[in-house]
Design a protein around this motif. Structure first.
Motif, PDB file in Angstrom:
ATOM      1  N   PHE A  20     -13.195 -18.518  57.628  1.00 60.35           N
ATOM      2  CA  PHE A  20     -12.599 -19.423  56.506  1.00 60.35           C
ATOM      3  C   PHE A  20     -13.393 -19.278  55.335  1.00 60.35           C
ATOM      4  CE2 PHE A  20     -10.664 -24.144  56.206  1.00 60.35           C
ATOM      5  CZ  PHE A  20      -9.919 -23.611  55.296  1.00 60.35           C
ATOM      6  N   LEU A  21     -14.665 -19.461  55.165  1.00 60.36           N
ATOM      7  CA  LEU A  21     -15.676 -19.429  54.149  1.00 60.36           C
ATOM      8  C   LEU A  21     -15.399 -18.142  53.400  1.00 60.36           C
ATOM      9  CD1 LEU A  21     -17.633 -20.841  52.500  1.00 60.36           C
ATOM     10  CD2 LEU A  21     -19.471 -19.843  53.903  1.00 60.36           C
ATOM     11  N   LYS A  22     -15.332 -16.916  54.179  1.00 58.91           N
ATOM     12  CA  LYS A  22     -15.302 -15.496  53.716  1.00 58.91           C
ATOM     13  C   LYS A  22     -13.956 -15.412  53.017  1.00 58.91           C
ATOM     14  CE  LYS A  22     -15.935 -10.866  55.138  1.00 58.91           C
ATOM     15  NZ  LYS A  22     -15.599  -9.785  56.171  1.00 58.91           N
ATOM     16  N   GLY A  34     -21.421 -18.884  48.528  1.00 60.25           N
ATOM     17  CA  GLY A  34     -21.463 -19.524  49.871  1.00 60.25           C
ATOM     18  C   GLY A  34     -21.071 -21.053  49.894  1.00 60.25           C
ATOM     19  N   LYS A  35     -20.085 -21.268  48.937  1.00 55.18           N
ATOM     20  CA  LYS A  35     -19.308 -22.586  49.138  1.00 55.18           C
ATOM     21  C   LYS A  35     -17.874 -22.308  48.358  1.00 55.18           C
ATOM     22  CE  LYS A  35     -22.278 -23.907  45.093  1.00 55.18           C
ATOM     23  NZ  LYS A  35     -23.173 -24.696  44.734  1.00 55.18           N
ATOM     24  N   LEU A  38      -6.690 -20.191  47.735  1.00 54.15           N
ATOM     25  CA  LEU A  38      -6.296 -19.748  49.144  1.00 54.15           C
ATOM     26  C   LEU A  38      -5.156 -20.669  49.670  1.00 54.15           C
ATOM     27  CD1 LEU A  38      -8.086 -18.469  51.690  1.00 54.15           C
ATOM     28  CD2 LEU A  38      -8.848 -20.880  52.104  1.00 54.15           C
ATOM     29  N   VAL A  39      -5.123 -21.779  49.201  1.00 53.80           N
ATOM     30  CA  VAL A  39      -3.804 -22.212  49.516  1.00 53.80           C
ATOM     31  C   VAL A  39      -2.462 -21.748  49.391  1.00 53.80           C
ATOM     32  CG1 VAL A  39      -2.295 -24.496  49.469  1.00 53.80           C
ATOM     33  CG2 VAL A  39      -4.783 -24.920  49.865  1.00 53.80           C
ATOM     34  N   LYS A  40      -2.474 -21.031  48.267  1.00 52.56           N
ATOM     35  CA  LYS A  40      -1.432 -20.271  47.778  1.00 52.56           C
ATOM     36  C   LYS A  40      -1.163 -18.888  48.302  1.00 52.56           C
ATOM     37  CE  LYS A  40      -0.003 -24.181  45.707  1.00 52.56           C
ATOM     38  NZ  LYS A  40       1.045 -24.983  46.137  1.00 52.56           N
ATOM     39  N   GLU A  41      -2.104 -18.273  48.939  1.00 57.32           N
ATOM     40  CA  GLU A  41      -1.890 -16.970  49.464  1.00 57.32           C
ATOM     41  C   GLU A  41      -0.970 -16.820  50.152  1.00 57.32           C
ATOM     42  OE1 GLU A  41      -5.652 -15.654  51.361  1.00 57.32           O
ATOM     43  OE2 GLU A  41      -6.609 -15.481  49.566  1.00 57.32           O
TER      44      GLU A  41
END
Length: 109
Positions: free
Chosen positions: A86-88, A96-97, A106-109
Motif C-alpha cells: 500500500f505504501l509503495k 516513506g509516508k 491513489l484514490v483516483k487511480e
C-alpha cells in the motif's frame, strides 16, 4: 469527524467484509467498494484527515497498518506485506509516508 459521516456505513461494511482475510487487501478495489472513488476532492481530503491519526499531515507506515480501523473500529490490521505494498503504491516521492496529494492520486487511480 467520523468516516460514516463522509461515506455510507453499508459500503464501509461491504468493503471491510470483502478484505476480511489476511493478505487479501487491494486498495483500488477497496476505494471503489467503499465509495471513495466517486467522492469529491474535498471528501477525499476529509477521509485522509481521519486516517492521519497523529495529525502530522501524512499517513506514515505505522498508521497505514491500522487504515481499515480508520473506516470502522472492527476493521482488521493490515499485514506487513499489505502495508508495504500500500505504501509503495501511494508514496510517489519516496519519503516513506503518504501526503494528502499522494492519497488523493491513489484514490483516483
Amino acid at each position: 469527524m467520523t468516516m460514516s459521516s463522509i461515506l455510507n456505513a453499508d459500503d464501509i461494511k461491504k468493503a471491510l467484509d470483502a478484505f476480511a482475510v489476511a493478505d487479501s487487501f487491494d486498495h483500488k478495489k477497496f476505494f471503489e467498494i467503499v465509495g471513495l472513488k466517486s467522492k469529491s476532492p474535498d471528501d477525499v481530503k476529509k477521509v485522509f484527515t481521519v486516517l492521519d491519526a497523529d495529525n502530522s499531515g501524512f499517513i506514515e507506515e505505522e498508521e497505514l497498518k491500522f487504515v481499515l480501523k480508520g473506516f470502522a473500529k472492527d476493521g482488521r490490521d493490515l499485514t506487513d506485506k499489505e502495508t508495504k505494498a500500500f505504501l509503495k503504491a501511494a508514496d510517489k516521492d519516496g519519503d516513506g509516508k503518504i501526503g494528502v496529494d499522494e492519497f488523493a492520486a491513489l484514490v483516483k487511480e
